[in-house]
Structures are given as structure tokens and as C-alpha cells.
Motif scaffolding. Structure first.
Motif, PDB file in Angstrom:
ATOM      1  N   ASP A 132       0.898  -1.171   0.096  1.00 25.08           N
ATOM      2  CA  ASP A 132       0.072   0.253  -0.338  1.00 25.08           C
ATOM      3  C   ASP A 132       0.999   1.203   0.029  1.00 25.08           C
ATOM      4  OD1 ASP A 132      -1.871   1.971   0.467  1.00 25.08           O
ATOM      5  OD2 ASP A 132      -2.818   1.115   2.117  1.00 25.08           O
ATOM      6  N   GLU A 190       0.122   4.114  -1.214  1.00 23.76           N
ATOM      7  CA  GLU A 190      -0.507   5.474  -0.864  1.00 23.76           C
ATOM      8  C   GLU A 190      -0.486   5.867   0.752  1.00 23.76           C
ATOM      9  OE1 GLU A 190      -0.723   4.983  -4.703  1.00 23.76           O
ATOM     10  OE2 GLU A 190      -1.395   3.474  -3.427  1.00 23.76           O
ATOM     11  N   TRP A 191      -0.800   4.660   1.298  1.00 26.60           N
ATOM     12  CA  TRP A 191      -0.944   4.724   3.137  1.00 26.60           C
ATOM     13  C   TRP A 191       0.864   5.096   3.312  1.00 26.60           C
ATOM     14  CZ3 TRP A 191       1.818   2.763   6.816  1.00 26.60           C
ATOM     15  CH2 TRP A 191       1.311   2.795   8.353  1.00 26.60           C
ATOM     16  N   ARG A 232      -3.453   0.874  -6.743  1.00 32.24           N
ATOM     17  CA  ARG A 232      -3.552   1.989  -5.669  1.00 32.24           C
ATOM     18  C   ARG A 232      -4.766   1.560  -4.656  1.00 32.24           C
ATOM     19  NH1 ARG A 232      -1.160   6.742  -8.147  1.00 32.24           N
ATOM     20  NH2 ARG A 232      -2.453   7.900  -6.316  1.00 32.24           N
ATOM     21  N   THR A 233      -4.493   2.577  -3.534  1.00 28.84           N
ATOM     22  CA  THR A 233      -5.668   2.440  -2.580  1.00 28.84           C
ATOM     23  C   THR A 233      -6.418   3.840  -2.401  1.00 28.84           C
ATOM     24  OG1 THR A 233      -3.894   2.846  -0.758  1.00 28.84           O
ATOM     25  CG2 THR A 233      -4.428   0.521  -1.359  1.00 28.84           C
ATOM     26  N   SER A 253      -9.018   0.488  -3.101  1.00 28.81           N
ATOM     27  CA  SER A 253      -8.870   0.276  -1.503  1.00 28.81           C
ATOM     28  C   SER A 253      -7.967  -0.867  -1.541  1.00 28.81           C
ATOM     29  CB  SER A 253     -10.258   0.040  -0.950  1.00 28.81           C
ATOM     30  OG  SER A 253     -10.847  -0.986  -1.283  1.00 28.81           O
ATOM     31  N   LEU A 254      -7.414  -0.841  -0.120  1.00 22.96           N
ATOM     32  CA  LEU A 254      -6.761  -2.110   0.169  1.00 22.96           C
ATOM     33  C   LEU A 254      -7.436  -3.116   0.040  1.00 22.96           C
ATOM     34  CD1 LEU A 254      -3.861  -3.270   1.118  1.00 22.96           C
ATOM     35  CD2 LEU A 254      -4.505  -2.621   3.595  1.00 22.96           C
ATOM     36  N   ASN A 274      -7.980  -4.468  -3.131  1.00 22.63           N
ATOM     37  CA  ASN A 274      -6.861  -5.094  -3.751  1.00 22.63           C
ATOM     38  C   ASN A 274      -6.567  -6.632  -2.781  1.00 22.63           C
ATOM     39  OD1 ASN A 274      -6.207  -2.970  -5.111  1.00 22.63           O
ATOM     40  ND2 ASN A 274      -4.702  -1.978  -4.000  1.00 22.63           N
ATOM     41  N   TRP A 334       3.862  -3.535   4.803  1.00 20.92           N
ATOM     42  CA  TRP A 334       3.582  -4.662   3.832  1.00 20.92           C
ATOM     43  C   TRP A 334       3.506  -5.997   4.409  1.00 20.92           C
ATOM     44  CZ3 TRP A 334       7.882  -6.745  -0.007  1.00 20.92           C
ATOM     45  CH2 TRP A 334       7.223  -7.450  -0.787  1.00 20.92           C
ATOM     46  N   ASN A 391       0.001  -6.443   5.951  1.00 19.87           N
ATOM     47  CA  ASN A 391      -1.006  -6.709   4.723  1.00 19.87           C
ATOM     48  C   ASN A 391      -1.137  -8.235   4.450  1.00 19.87           C
ATOM     49  OD1 ASN A 391      -1.917  -3.914   5.062  1.00 19.87           O
ATOM     50  ND2 ASN A 391      -0.782  -3.136   3.398  1.00 19.87           N
TER      51      ASN A 391
END
Length: 622
Positions: free
Chosen positions: A345, A347-348, A404-405, A410-411, A414, A460, A463
Motif C-alpha cells: 500500500d 499511498e498509505w 492504488r488504494t 482500496s486496500l 486489492n 507490507w 497486509n
């Protein structure tokens, strides 16, 4: 291909051999178009030709390894000091920092390429000298080429010179490189990428050592600096050679201005930052967004002595990425590799960790004309079509972009896509753990040589846990890290590969099949593909820019769609802190300057150094 000299006709020599008779009027070789600088240029635009000589530039090593154990930068094992190759060794041609794909005469005063493009001939400058006072001769060029093509040198040289048939001494100061096939890039490759060193380097009592035993022997190069005071394995100082042979050349005017350039080594990044604040360095590149945003404070910043500079550039973005080793059975399926990327992620991380300072990497050739977008062109399809049955899924469609998120993604979405890919590849979650049909858990090791790598991989890791994947972090010292890289003994690593405006044979070392099984080469992802090999060959043998771009795009599509890399991020600015009281620099940074080397090449010392409070922000020594 254009040369800035007339190409002479071929002539039959009395011996019956056909040879090119050079016209000896070229001052430069341009891959595309014409060189920026004419034959009578006095200096590059980005230097101050009147810069004073003297003073010391104090730097800190930003290399991944924290020490050095050799002076030979060309062998496979060990770690050389920072900047040694740049300071001490020269090439036949040298590039400028404000244009791409052009080499100007350095050791060579002329370059000639015959109409068939099967060779390149260089005439050496009579004044060129090694540090031991001996002239740079054609035999030294041949010795350097033969040595770097040998078994003890880094394999990357053999890869980029793979299409060079051999090197011949024509006379004392004339050397010719023969090519296996016509390749418009090769004259620039042998001219600007082959370091030249004396045949006396490593000779003891009249006998030459094997090159891998030339370790702490003082290099015999021809560059503007020599090795000065050294705390071996710790700090090193390079000392300007007052008798440097090339000081008045147009390609060297206004350069090499410091009498000494000292490189200090700090093992710990926090200690390095505190040393900067204490006045230990005159220049330091800042790679941490957190350091740049919050930690560059203190009395030297308040007084204006230390300045923060963000220097915009047009350098290719390169591809700093997580490299996934597809040699590992659990990572051999592109669907698994794609699923790993969906859990990253960016963007986060950009919001929470990087202060919005970075841009996401896209593919291999970002920020260049080679960058690939959208659907393949007709020419790209023509190149790829013969290999369509072996290409990664989607190669002949729109090129994939990093997930992208934000902007509608969104995560959660994904991760759902990732879960489906993993199921299709035969992996399912059992009791919270992702397992294959054999019941083996999906455990992956991330290998690094720096503790700072943990911070970037932690989000990461969390996730991936949601997918039932365990990502373990293994931090090892640099020597072991390098050894494991050489043997491809890892699951995932993180590397920053510099970009280029003119990709060529070096991509065979990164992605070519031959390099995949060669210890010490750079095919870190382990791709073995006839299609990749063919695209690289098309890229380096292109006769027009259009052909080169199509091959670049086709290569990028295969690698991106194969999900061998998880793109990370880059910055289009050099963030550097410098001592405004001690150093000065030209008003404009050249567009293609690689950060600290701009300072090494063209900055100069304030004479004498300022010791009183000044408004350095208003006067940067320009």
C-alpha cells in the motif's frame, strides 16, 4: 547514427587486408542527433571555469556497505571505498551532465567509425598520463579490456561488452575495437564505459598478479585524484594531483577543484545525522523523508551555516523495487508475485511515513522516452507476436500500472484480488495460514543489510498477514548480504537500479537468460525468457530511435506483466544539506547530474572558509 567527423573510405592495404582509414576529426560520438558542444568548445556550460583550486570537501559514504576492504573496484569480491572509480580512473570518452547519449574525447582525442559500423577506432592523447608518470598507451587500453573480460572481473563488464569481438593495438596510441555485429551503441559503450588502467597495476617484481589478487595495490589510473591519507576500512581521503595531465581539457575545465576530498564512514544512520549537525561534513544527501521533514535542526541550521537544498533534475526514475526471486518454487508463479504486489500500500506509506515526498515507480524506464503507456503500438506487437504463447498474461494488452488504494481503489479490494490470484495458483488459507496443496505454508524471507529496511517493509508485512502469508525479515552484515546476492540465495530483496535514457546491453545482465545462472551477475529476479532476450537484442541493435523505443516498450511490458518487481518510489529532486560557509557551486545544476557527484566534479571551496555569520541563503556562492 551520426558522427561529427567525415568517415573515410575503405582502402585495400598492400597486405591485402581491408581496413578503415580514420579521418581523425571527431571530438565526440552522439548516439542520436548531434552533440550539444561543438569541436571548439572551451568548457561545459554547468561549470565555473574560474573556480579556485584548494580546500577540502568532506563527505560521508552513503553506500549500503559501511566499510571497505579493497582498492580494486572491478573485481567481484569485497567492497571498495566510495567514489574511488570516479576519482582515479578515466575512459576514452566522457559524457556531459546536461545531455544524454554523447561521449566527448577524454583519454582519446578522436573517434572514428567506418560506414559498416563494425568497429570503432580511438586515437589517444599524447599528453595522457597515468599516476606513475607513464603515458597512457594503446596497450594499456587493450590490457584493461582483456582484464575486464576475464574470469576475475565483475561479470557486468562481460555482459555490456558481449558484442565486442576484440581489441587491437594499431600503433602506440591507436586502438581499435572490433564488433561482432553492427551496433550503433557500441562505440559509446567501449568509449565511455570501459575504465582504463595501467598494465603495471598489480605487477610485482616484474610479474603480474592474477586480477583477483590485486586487492590493496594502489590503483594506477589517470584521473585527477590519487589516494591520500587512509584509515583502512574506515575513512579515506583523495588528494588532487597537482600535475594532473587533463586539467586544461575542455571536458575537465572548472572541475576537480578541491585539493582534498575526504570520505567518512558511519555504520549507523543516526550517528551520521548527528555528525552532520556537529559540522563533520560539508555535504550529505538525505535519503530519509522523516529526516528531511523533522530532524534537520540545530544551531548550525539556525545560523545559516548548514543549508537545505532541493535540486530538481531530469534523471530517469530508475526502478527502486522489491525484486522477487522467481527461482524459488513458491515464487515461480506470476499470480503469486502479483498478489504480493497487491498487498503493498504505497499511498498509505506516502501519507503516514514519507510526507508525500516520493512518486511511485512505474516499470523500468520512468521519466524517459522509453517509458511505456497504454496499448502496444503496431511495431511493438510485431516484435512480441512471435513469442505470444510464452508471454506473461496481458502482455499484448494495456500495460499494468501499480495498484492504488486511493482514486477509487482500496486496500480491501486489492487484497480480495490477491486472494483470488493465490487460490487460482493453488494456495488456500487453512487456520489462518496460506498453504499449497502439499500443506506447505507460504513463508517468505526479505533479506537486507540495513536495519532501516524493516521500517519500510513493516506495513507490507501486516497486509500480507491478512492473506495468511508470513513475511520474515532477515538483516545480515553487508559481506554476507553480498555473498547471498551473488548466489541468488534469497526470496525478496530491495534494490535501487539507476535509470537510463539509452538502455542497452546492460539489461542483458539484469534480465537476460545467460545471466540468470551466472554467479555474481545481476539477474536478481531469475527471469529466463527467449522473448526477453530477443527484445534486449532488438533494443541494442536498433538502427533508429523508433526501433529502439519499440523494443524498450516491448521489454518493459514483459517484465511488468511478469510481476517480477514490486515498484517502490523515487524522488525527482536531490535533497542535500551543505555547508554554505565552506563550499560554493554554480547557479544551475545540470539536468542529469547524479547528486553528490555534482559536488565532487564542479563545486569549490570558499577561500578562505567563512567563520562569521552570513546570510548563506541569499548567497550560495553563485
Amino acid at each position: 547514427m551520426r558522427l561529427t567527423q567525415s568517415i573515410s573510405c575503405l582502402a585495400l592495404l598492400g597486405s591485402g587486408l581491408l581496413a578503415a582509414v580514420p579521418a581523425w576529426s571527431a571530438h565526440a560520438y552522439a548516439l542520436w542527433g548531434e552533440p550539444k558542444y561543438p569541436a571548439d568548445f572551451r568548457h561545459f556550460d554547468y561549470v565555473n571555469p574560474d573556480a579556485p583550486k584548494g580546500g577540502t570537501l568532506r563527505l560521508v559514504s552513503n553506500l549500503r556497505y559501511s566499510t571497505f576492504d579493497k582498492y580494486n573496484p572491478f573485481t567481484l569480491k569485497g567492497s571498495p571505498p566510495a567514489y574511488l572509480a570516479d576519482m582515479m580512473f578515466e575512459t576514452l570518452l566522457t559524457g556531459s551532465l546536461d545531455e544524454t547519449a554523447t561521449g566527448y574525447g577524454l583519454l582519446a582525442e578522436d573517434v572514428s567509425v567506418p560506414p559498416d559500423g563494425m568497429s570503432a577506432t580511438f586515437r589517444l592523447r599524447a599528453e595522457a598520463r597515468f599516476h606513475n608518470g607513464k603515458p597512457v598507451l594503446a596497450k594499456d587500453v587493450k590490457h584493461s579490456f582483456d582484464t575486464l573480460m576475464g574470469k576475475f572481473a565483475q561479470p557486468g563488464y562481460k555482459t555490456i561488452m558481449a558484442e565486442v569481438e576484440g581489441c587491437d593495438v594499431i600503433d602506440q596510441r591507436t586502438v581499435r575495437f572490433r564488433f561482432k555485429k553492427a551496433n550503433r551503441e557500441l562505440p559509446l559503450t567501449v568509449g565511455a564505459a570501459l575504465p582504463v588502467f595501467s598494465a603495471d597495476w598489480g605487477v610485482v617484481d616484474g610479474k603480474a598478479k592474477p586480477f583477483d589478487e590485486v586487492v590493496t595495490d594502489t590503483p594506477i589510473g589517470s584521473g585527477p585524484y590519487r589516494i591520500g591519507p587512509v584509515k583502512f576500512g574506515k575513512d579515506i581521503t583523495y588528494v588532487r594531483d597537482p600535475a594532473y595531465w587533463g586539467a586544461k581539457l575542455p571536458v575537465r575545465m572548472g572541475m576537480g577543484n578541491f585539493d582534498q576530498i575526504s570520505i567518512k564512514i558511519y555504520r549507523d544512520s543516526t550517528a551520521r545525522l548527528e555528525a552532520l549537525k556537529a559540522g563533520e561534513f560539508d555535504l550529505m544527501r538525505i535519503n530519509s523523508a522523516g529526516d528531511w521533514a523533522r530532524r534537520l535542526t540545530g544551531k548550525r541550521f539556525d545560523s545559516g551555516e548548514l543549508q537545505k537544498g532541493q535540486f530538481a533534475n531530469k534523471l530517469p526514475s530508475g526502478f527502486q523495487s522489491y525484486f522477487i526471486n522467481s527461482r524459488r518454487e513458491k515464487l515461480s508463479d506470476a499470480r503469486v508475485r502479483e498478489a504480493l504486489g497487491l498487498a503493498f500500500d504505497f499511498e498509505w506509506m506516502s501519507r503516514q511515513m514519507f510526507y508525500g515526498a516520493y512518486t511511485r515507480v512505474h516499470g523500468l524506464f520512468g521519466n524517459t522516452a522509453c517509458e511505456t503507456r497504454g496499448e502496444p503500438s503496431a511495431l511493438e506487437r510485431e516484435l512480441l507476436e512471435p513469442y505470444k504463447d510464452s508471454l506473461p498474461a496481458g502482455t499484448l494488452g494495456p500495460i499494468s500500472v501499480p495498484p492504488r488504494t486511493d482514486e477509487g481503489g482500496s486496500l480491501r479490494g486489492n487484497l480480495r484480488r490477491a486472494q483470488k490470484l493465490l487460490e487460482d495458483a493453488g494456495w488456500r488459507v487453512q487456520d489462518g495460514v496460506l498453504r499449497n496443496a502439499k500443506g506447505e505454508p507460504m513463508e517468505i524471507e526479505y533479506l537486507d543489510s540495513s536495519e532501516t529496511g524493516i521500517k519500510g517493509v513493516s506495513p507490507w508485512m501486516r497486509n500480507l498477514e491478512k492473506l495468511g502469508i508470513r513475511l520474515k525479515v532477515r538483516i545480515v552484515d553487508y559481506a554476507l548480504y553480498q555473498q547471498r546476492l551473488d548466489k541468488y540465495d534469497y526470496d525478496i530483496i530491495s534494490l535501487n537500479v539507476p535509470g537510463t535514457n539509452n538502455p542497452g546491453q546492460e539489461y542483458a545482465d539484469l534480465f537476460g537468460s545467460a545471466a540468470a545462472d551466472q554467479e555474481g551477475a545481476s539477474n536478481f529476479v531469475g527471469v529466463k525468457s527467449k522473448a526477453v532476450d530477443a527484445m534486449i537484442q532488438k533494443m541494442v541493435s536498433a538502427k533508429t530511435e523508433e526501433q529502439m523505443l519499440a523494443a524498450c516498450h516491448a521489454l518493459e511490458r514483459i517484465i511488468v506483466q511478469g510481476h517480477y518487481l514490486i515498484p517502490q518510489f523515487y524522488s525527482a529532486k536531490h535533497r542535500m544539506v551543505y555547508d554554505g560557509w565552506r563550499v560554493a557551486f554554480p547557479e544551475t545544476m545540470p539536468a542529469y547530474s547524479p547528486g553528490e557527484l555534482w559536488a565532487v566534479y564542479v563545486w569549490w571551496a570558499r577561500m578562505p572558509p567563512q567563520v562569521t555569520h552570513v546570510n548563506a541563503s541569499a548567497d550560495k556562492g553563485r
